[in-house]
Design a protein around this motif. Structure first.
Motif, PDB file in Angstrom:
ATOM      1  N   GLY A 173      89.558  12.781  71.593  1.00  0.00           N
ATOM      2  CA  GLY A 173      89.767  12.364  70.210  1.00  0.00           C
ATOM      3  C   GLY A 173      88.545  12.592  69.338  1.00  0.00           C
ATOM      4  O   GLY A 173      87.476  13.006  69.807  1.00  0.00           O
ATOM      5  N   PRO A 174      88.684  12.312  68.040  1.00  0.00           N
ATOM      6  CA  PRO A 174      87.607  12.595  67.076  1.00  0.00           C
ATOM      7  C   PRO A 174      86.284  11.910  67.412  1.00  0.00           C
ATOM      8  O   PRO A 174      85.216  12.527  67.257  1.00  0.00           O
ATOM      9  CB  PRO A 174      88.170  12.081  65.752  1.00  0.00           C
ATOM     10  N   ALA A 175      86.319  10.651  67.825  1.00  0.00           N
ATOM     11  CA  ALA A 175      85.072   9.948  68.133  1.00  0.00           C
ATOM     12  C   ALA A 175      84.333  10.640  69.275  1.00  0.00           C
ATOM     13  O   ALA A 175      83.101  10.792  69.238  1.00  0.00           O
ATOM     14  CB  ALA A 175      85.359   8.491  68.481  1.00  0.00           C
ATOM     15  N   ASP A 176      85.069  11.072  70.288  1.00  0.00           N
ATOM     16  CA  ASP A 176      84.460  11.768  71.422  1.00  0.00           C
ATOM     17  C   ASP A 176      83.880  13.106  70.974  1.00  0.00           C
ATOM     18  O   ASP A 176      82.777  13.490  71.385  1.00  0.00           O
ATOM     19  CB  ASP A 176      85.519  11.980  72.507  1.00  0.00           C
ATOM     20  N   GLY A 177      84.621  13.820  70.107  1.00  0.00           N
ATOM     21  CA  GLY A 177      84.108  15.085  69.595  1.00  0.00           C
ATOM     22  C   GLY A 177      82.812  14.916  68.832  1.00  0.00           C
ATOM     23  O   GLY A 177      81.865  15.700  68.983  1.00  0.00           O
ATOM     24  N   LEU A 178      82.740  13.873  67.990  1.00  0.00           N
ATOM     25  CA  LEU A 178      81.508  13.614  67.240  1.00  0.00           C
ATOM     26  C   LEU A 178      80.360  13.271  68.180  1.00  0.00           C
ATOM     27  O   LEU A 178      79.231  13.749  68.000  1.00  0.00           O
ATOM     28  CB  LEU A 178      81.735  12.480  66.246  1.00  0.00           C
ATOM     29  N   ASN A 179      80.624  12.461  69.186  1.00  0.00           N
ATOM     30  CA  ASN A 179      79.572  12.112  70.139  1.00  0.00           C
ATOM     31  C   ASN A 179      79.060  13.350  70.873  1.00  0.00           C
ATOM     32  O   ASN A 179      77.850  13.498  71.096  1.00  0.00           O
ATOM     33  CB  ASN A 179      80.088  11.085  71.143  1.00  0.00           C
ATOM     34  N   ALA A 218      68.182   5.914  63.742  1.00  0.00           N
ATOM     35  CA  ALA A 218      69.155   4.841  63.533  1.00  0.00           C
ATOM     36  C   ALA A 218      70.403   5.092  64.367  1.00  0.00           C
ATOM     37  O   ALA A 218      70.930   4.181  65.022  1.00  0.00           O
ATOM     38  CB  ALA A 218      69.519   4.730  62.057  1.00  0.00           C
ATOM     39  N   PHE A 219      70.897   6.325  64.355  1.00  0.00           N
ATOM     40  CA  PHE A 219      72.081   6.660  65.136  1.00  0.00           C
ATOM     41  C   PHE A 219      71.812   6.482  66.624  1.00  0.00           C
ATOM     42  O   PHE A 219      72.670   5.957  67.357  1.00  0.00           O
ATOM     43  CB  PHE A 219      72.511   8.095  64.854  1.00  0.00           C
ATOM     44  N   GLU A 220      70.655   6.890  67.084  1.00  0.00           N
ATOM     45  CA  GLU A 220      70.368   6.808  68.512  1.00  0.00           C
ATOM     46  C   GLU A 220      70.203   5.376  68.998  1.00  0.00           C
ATOM     47  O   GLU A 220      70.343   5.101  70.191  1.00  0.00           O
ATOM     48  CB  GLU A 220      69.139   7.654  68.845  1.00  0.00           C
ATOM     49  N   ARG A 221      69.914   4.449  68.084  1.00  0.00           N
ATOM     50  CA  ARG A 221      69.867   3.041  68.456  1.00  0.00           C
ATOM     51  C   ARG A 221      71.260   2.404  68.495  1.00  0.00           C
ATOM     52  O   ARG A 221      71.429   1.317  69.035  1.00  0.00           O
ATOM     53  CB  ARG A 221      69.006   2.244  67.470  1.00  0.00           C
ATOM     54  N   SER A 222      72.237   3.078  67.916  1.00  0.00           N
ATOM     55  CA  SER A 222      73.590   2.522  67.805  1.00  0.00           C
ATOM     56  C   SER A 222      74.379   2.751  69.097  1.00  0.00           C
ATOM     57  O   SER A 222      73.904   3.387  70.038  1.00  0.00           O
ATOM     58  CB  SER A 222      74.333   3.184  66.640  1.00  0.00           C
ATOM     59  N   SER A 223      75.611   2.265  69.080  1.00  0.00           N
ATOM     60  CA  SER A 223      76.515   2.472  70.219  1.00  0.00           C
ATOM     61  C   SER A 223      77.302   3.766  70.104  1.00  0.00           C
ATOM     62  O   SER A 223      78.273   3.970  70.826  1.00  0.00           O
ATOM     63  CB  SER A 223      77.491   1.285  70.322  1.00  0.00           C
ATOM     64  N   ARG A 224      76.917   4.629  69.172  1.00  0.00           N
ATOM     65  CA  ARG A 224      77.613   5.887  68.896  1.00  0.00           C
ATOM     66  C   ARG A 224      79.035   5.590  68.387  1.00  0.00           C
ATOM     67  O   ARG A 224      79.371   4.480  68.037  1.00  0.00           O
ATOM     68  CB  ARG A 224      77.652   6.801  70.120  1.00  0.00           C
TER      69      ARG A 224
END
Length: 204
Positions: free
Chosen positions: A65-71, A158-164
């Motif tokens: 899905g889209p979230a996996d593609g973005l990750n 900031a992104f790398e500190r997040s849960s993606r």
């Protein structure tokens, strides 16, 4: 300042070239472009191949899905500022330069939310332009905080500190990321200039 931009593509050939060119034609900035396509069958992959020599990374593999593609895309990103674009939307010319100038002048800001123009399937502007609200957790939970993903950029750290992006979220993975960034203490700012175009069409 280097930008890493990820486009997730899936069967949007009608709009994809405009999306790609809106990234590749940004001037005066260093841009690393990553395009992820899990299996389009409508000619999208042929369009991507046409520009492959100007795209830093092309990922042709199935995803969840889209979230996996973005990750997957951001896992390969090396820039200082991240942004992403759906294959039926497009950035405003000069947007990246304005974002770079803002981040340079405001080193305390982690996330910048710019205005977004709403357009139809032919790129004609709708009646209004969406001005992003300053992101606020309480207002977000209440559904009273609007932010356009096409005009949102965030610093890499900031992104790398997040849960993606969360794979279980199938409808508003972008909004959930902003919530995660806010919970992590990130500082948000708003720009009233139009940075991106959000296309609403019959297949949206």
């Amino acid at each position: 300042m280097k930008f890493s931009i990820v486009t997730i593509s899936y069967n949007q050939a009608r709009f994809l070239e405009e999306a790609i060119l809106s990234v590749l034609n940004q001037e005066g900035v260093d841009v690393e472009y990553i395009v992820v396509d899990p299996g389009s069958t409508d000619g999208s992959r042929e369009i991507i191949e046409r520009y492959r020599d100007r795209i830093a990374r092309v990922i042709f593999e199935p995803d969840d899905g889209p979230a996996d593609g973005l990750n997957k895309g951001f896992a390969r990103a090396t820039g200082d500022v991240f942004g992403y674009l759906n294959s039926d939307d497009y950035f405003e010319q000069g947007a990246f330069g304005r974002v770079a100038g803002f981040f340079r002048s405001r080193p305390n800001v982690d996330v910048l939310c710019g205005a977004v123009r709403i357009v139809d399937g032919d790129g004609r502007a709708r009646l209004r332009t969406g001005i992003a609200d300053r992101f606020d957790l309480r207002r977000s939970v209440a559904g009273a905080c609007w932010v356009g993903q096409q005009g949102t950029f965030f610093r890499r750290d900031a992104f790398e500190r997040s849960s993606r992006f969360r794979l279980k979220n199938r409808t508003c993975w972008d909004g959930e990321l902003l919530v995660d960034l806010a919970l992590d203490g990130c500082r948000f700012a708003v720009m009233h200039r139009v940075l991106g175009n959000f296309r609403i069409h019959s297949q949206s």
